[in-house]
Design a protein around this motif. Structure first.
Motif, PDB file in Angstrom:
ATOM      1  N   UNK A   1       0.807  -1.242   0.000  1.00  0.00           N
ATOM      2  CA  UNK A   1       0.000   0.000   0.000  1.00  0.00           C
ATOM      3  C   UNK A   1       0.830   1.278   0.000  1.00  0.00           C
ATOM      4  N   UNK A   2       2.055   1.246   0.568  1.00  0.00           N
ATOM      5  CA  UNK A   2       2.872   2.461   0.649  1.00  0.00           C
ATOM      6  C   UNK A   2       3.634   2.736  -0.644  1.00  0.00           C
ATOM      7  N   UNK A   3       3.603   1.796  -1.593  1.00  0.00           N
ATOM      8  CA  UNK A   3       4.358   1.979  -2.838  1.00  0.00           C
ATOM      9  C   UNK A   3       3.874   3.219  -3.591  1.00  0.00           C
ATOM     10  N   UNK A   4       2.571   3.363  -3.698  1.00  0.00           N
ATOM     11  CA  UNK A   4       2.021   4.477  -4.470  1.00  0.00           C
ATOM     12  C   UNK A   4       2.182   5.843  -3.830  1.00  0.00           C
TER      13      UNK A   4
ATOM     14  N   UNK B   1      -1.369  11.699  -1.476  1.00  0.00           N
ATOM     15  CA  UNK B   1      -2.738  11.964  -1.045  1.00  0.00           C
ATOM     16  C   UNK B   1      -3.538  12.395  -2.270  1.00  0.00           C
ATOM     17  N   UNK B   2      -4.810  12.676  -2.070  1.00  0.00           N
ATOM     18  CA  UNK B   2      -5.656  13.121  -3.181  1.00  0.00           C
ATOM     19  C   UNK B   2      -5.351  14.560  -3.596  1.00  0.00           C
ATOM     20  N   UNK B   3      -4.510  15.268  -2.833  1.00  0.00           N
ATOM     21  CA  UNK B   3      -4.256  16.683  -3.091  1.00  0.00           C
ATOM     22  C   UNK B   3      -2.967  16.950  -3.861  1.00  0.00           C
ATOM     23  N   UNK B   4      -2.055  15.983  -3.930  1.00  0.00           N
ATOM     24  CA  UNK B   4      -0.748  16.238  -4.525  1.00  0.00           C
ATOM     25  C   UNK B   4      -0.276  15.028  -5.325  1.00  0.00           C
ATOM     26  N   UNK B   5       0.593  15.305  -6.294  1.00  0.00           N
ATOM     27  CA  UNK B   5       1.297  14.228  -6.973  1.00  0.00           C
ATOM     28  C   UNK B   5       2.566  13.897  -6.196  1.00  0.00           C
ATOM     29  N   UNK B   6       3.170  12.767  -6.541  1.00  0.00           N
ATOM     30  CA  UNK B   6       4.397  12.370  -5.851  1.00  0.00           C
ATOM     31  C   UNK B   6       5.513  13.375  -6.101  1.00  0.00           C
ATOM     32  N   UNK B   7       5.635  13.866  -7.346  1.00  0.00           N
ATOM     33  CA  UNK B   7       6.682  14.838  -7.637  1.00  0.00           C
ATOM     34  C   UNK B   7       6.438  16.155  -6.903  1.00  0.00           C
ATOM     35  N   UNK B   8       5.189  16.622  -6.922  1.00  0.00           N
ATOM     36  CA  UNK B   8       4.878  17.875  -6.221  1.00  0.00           C
ATOM     37  C   UNK B   8       5.157  17.781  -4.737  1.00  0.00           C
ATOM     38  N   UNK B   9       4.829  16.646  -4.148  1.00  0.00           N
ATOM     39  CA  UNK B   9       5.065  16.468  -2.712  1.00  0.00           C
ATOM     40  C   UNK B   9       6.550  16.455  -2.387  1.00  0.00           C
TER      41      UNK B   9
ATOM     42  N   UNK C   1       6.390  15.980   7.474  1.00  0.00           N
ATOM     43  CA  UNK C   1       5.121  15.478   6.935  1.00  0.00           C
ATOM     44  C   UNK C   1       4.437  14.646   8.005  1.00  0.00           C
ATOM     45  N   UNK C   2       3.130  14.756   8.071  1.00  0.00           N
ATOM     46  CA  UNK C   2       2.368  13.902   8.982  1.00  0.00           C
ATOM     47  C   UNK C   2       1.995  12.615   8.256  1.00  0.00           C
TER      48      UNK C   2
ATOM     49  N   UNK D   1       0.392  10.910   3.168  1.00  0.00           N
ATOM     50  CA  UNK D   1       1.406  11.830   3.675  1.00  0.00           C
ATOM     51  C   UNK D   1       0.931  13.250   3.454  1.00  0.00           C
ATOM     52  N   UNK D   2       0.980  14.066   4.505  1.00  0.00           N
ATOM     53  CA  UNK D   2       0.547  15.456   4.422  1.00  0.00           C
ATOM     54  C   UNK D   2       1.703  16.374   4.842  1.00  0.00           C
ATOM     55  N   UNK D   3       2.200  17.207   3.918  1.00  0.00           N
ATOM     56  CA  UNK D   3       3.322  18.093   4.276  1.00  0.00           C
ATOM     57  C   UNK D   3       2.918  19.138   5.309  1.00  0.00           C
ATOM     58  N   UNK D   4       3.857  19.477   6.185  1.00  0.00           N
ATOM     59  CA  UNK D   4       3.657  20.492   7.221  1.00  0.00           C
ATOM     60  C   UNK D   4       4.644  21.624   6.993  1.00  0.00           C
ATOM     61  N   UNK D   5       4.229  22.848   7.334  1.00  0.00           N
ATOM     62  CA  UNK D   5       5.130  23.989   7.250  1.00  0.00           C
ATOM     63  C   UNK D   5       6.206  23.866   8.332  1.00  0.00           C
TER      64      UNK D   5
END
Length: 449
Positions: free
Chosen positions: A111-114, A121-129, A145-146, A159-163
């Motif tokens: 499951x973590x491969x993708x 997440x549904x908000x970002x691509x892997x490259x953008x993240x 990242x959380x 994964x959700x990036x944090x400031x």
């Protein structure tokens, strides 16, 4: 002034000059009010650059320029270095692999491969993240990242990036002195995440070069003097052209004005008439024009700006030719300079990513099962068709890869009979026994015969 701000500023000024620390962190450590980049930016927008530079972790440089991440990114070299490293790291394919006995397989069923290959997440691509997180780490020294995990198994699913300004790592004051991450998002209550040995972690922490093993140094803070000088140079050049290319001057008259009113009248009329840079002054009577400043040539402005490129590139370990300065690049060394970027700079960042992902993202059970992460540097040759083909030819002739494996690297479909391996001698098919080839080996099949 608020008591907590006054106390934090006093601690800030009393600290060792070599210790990189910010007012925001001092206040937060004291349990007082906290600031993030958005709130601190209000002071910059409303005419308080000094307060902004202190609250955002920056301090005025010797040149007088307030250097923070926001102001530093206004310089093209800082922007280019940050963009070069973050985008290059982000565009490299990152796969989750697993060691099984003596073989390595792509763990695309995990499951973590993708998360890092497709989208975290549904908000970002892997490259953008990965670009955002790498940029955070480059500029502030830390990327956070959380990790959202599946209940029960603990497998990472988002994964959700944090400031970076919203996260403060520290250690417990008592007990086991475990590592703790305090997260402050807007007006929400503080969240605390503790690193517990033998349990999955909740924060992915990408650290840059640091001192205590907990946090990385901010290159913007450490390079404040170099970046401040470059910003000051840019400001002086802009002011020169805004003034129509005029250097500072004085007007000399043989006789004094009779009254102060006459002086003010002349001054106002002169400035009103020649306020536009394109209008040439007309000297009347016994008036003389004297230049008091240095021209751009005399002040070696061009040489200074070129030196600023090399100075800033040193902080990011980037060759100047990669940010557009080809003054030291030649046909004989530019290829070697590009290779040095991959070996010295890029390899450091991708290794940092691979090790932190294994440390933070994987559960203890997944680590024992042989899962790990690896970047594919072959993507750097995507635009170099000739080099790729030459490498494939060497692999095919020496039995390193089959035709179908090479086709798979190019995203081409396989064909029947393309799974055999060949060696250069007589282009013979290798036996599957792994034993040395002999002239009487009946398993050899000659190509085309």
């Amino acid at each position: 002034m608020f008591p907590e701000i006054r106390t934090a500023i006093k601690r800030f000024l009393d600290r060792s000059s070599a210790e990189p620390i910010s007012i925001a962190k001092e206040i937060k450590a004291a349990g007082g009010i906290s600031f993030d980049a958005v709130n601190a930016g209000w002071y910059a927008r409303n005419g308080y650059p000094g307060i902004y530079s202190i609250m955002s972790g920056g301090m005025p440089a010797w040149s007088g320029e307030a250097v923070s991440i926001e102001t530093a990114l206004n310089h093209s070299v800082v922007w280019a270095c940050n963009r070069l490293i973050s985008e290059t790291v982000a565009m490299l394919p990152l796969a989750m692999l697993q060691r099984v006995k003596n073989a390595t397989r792509v763990a695309d069923d995990h499951p973590a491969y993708g998360l890092l290959h497709d989208e975290p997440s549904d908000e970002m691509t892997a490259m953008g993240y990965r670009q955002v997180e790498t940029s955070h780490c480059i500029l502030s020294g830390n990327g956070y990242s959380q990790i959202i995990r599946r209940s029960g198994t603990g497998t990472a699913i988002e994964l959700h990036p944090l400031q970076p300004a919203q996260v403060w790592p520290d250690r417990e004051k008592t007990g086991q002195k475990r590592l703790v991450y305090c997260v402050k998002e807007g007006n929400s209550p503080d969240k605390t995440f503790t690193v517990v040995k033998g349990k999955p972690q909740d924060i992915l922490h990408l650290r840059g070069l640091g001192w205590d093993g907990i946090q990385g140094f901010s290159v913007i803070t450490m390079a404040r003097q170099s970046i401040g000088t470059a910003l000051s140079t840019e400001r002086n050049v802009a002011r020169f052209y805004a003034a129509g290319g005029r250097v500072p001057y004085i007007l000399k008259m043989k006789s004094r004005f009779k009254t102060d009113q006459d002086f003010e009248k002349f001054r106002n009329e002169w400035e009103k008439t020649y306020a536009e840079p394109g209008r040439a002054p007309i000297l009347e009577n016994d008036m003389e024009y004297h230049q008091t400043g240095l021209s751009l040539v005399d002040s070696q402005m061009l040489e200074t700006r070129l030196f600023d490129i090399h100075e800033i590139c040193r902080w990011f370990l980037v060759s100047p030719h990669l940010v557009g300065d080809l003054s030291r690049a030649t046909f004989s060394n530019i290829e070697q300079l590009a290779l040095e970027f991959v070996k010295m700079t890029l390899s450091t960042w991708i290794t940092r990513w691979e090790q932190e992902l294994r440390r933070c993202l994987l559960t203890p059970e997944e680590k024992t099962q042989g899962y790990f992460f690896r970047h594919n540097l072959n993507a750097l040759l995507r635009g170099d068709f000739l080099t790729r083909m030459q490498g494939y030819s060497t692999m095919l002739q020496n039995g390193i890869a089959s035709v179908n494996e090479v086709r798979d690297l190019e995203d081409w479909n396989p064909f029947d009979g393309g799974d055999a391996y060949h060696i250069q001698l007589n282009q013979a098919t290798l036996p599957g026994t792994g034993k040395p080839i002999t002239g009487t080996d009946s398993s050899l099949v000659r190509l085309g015969g």
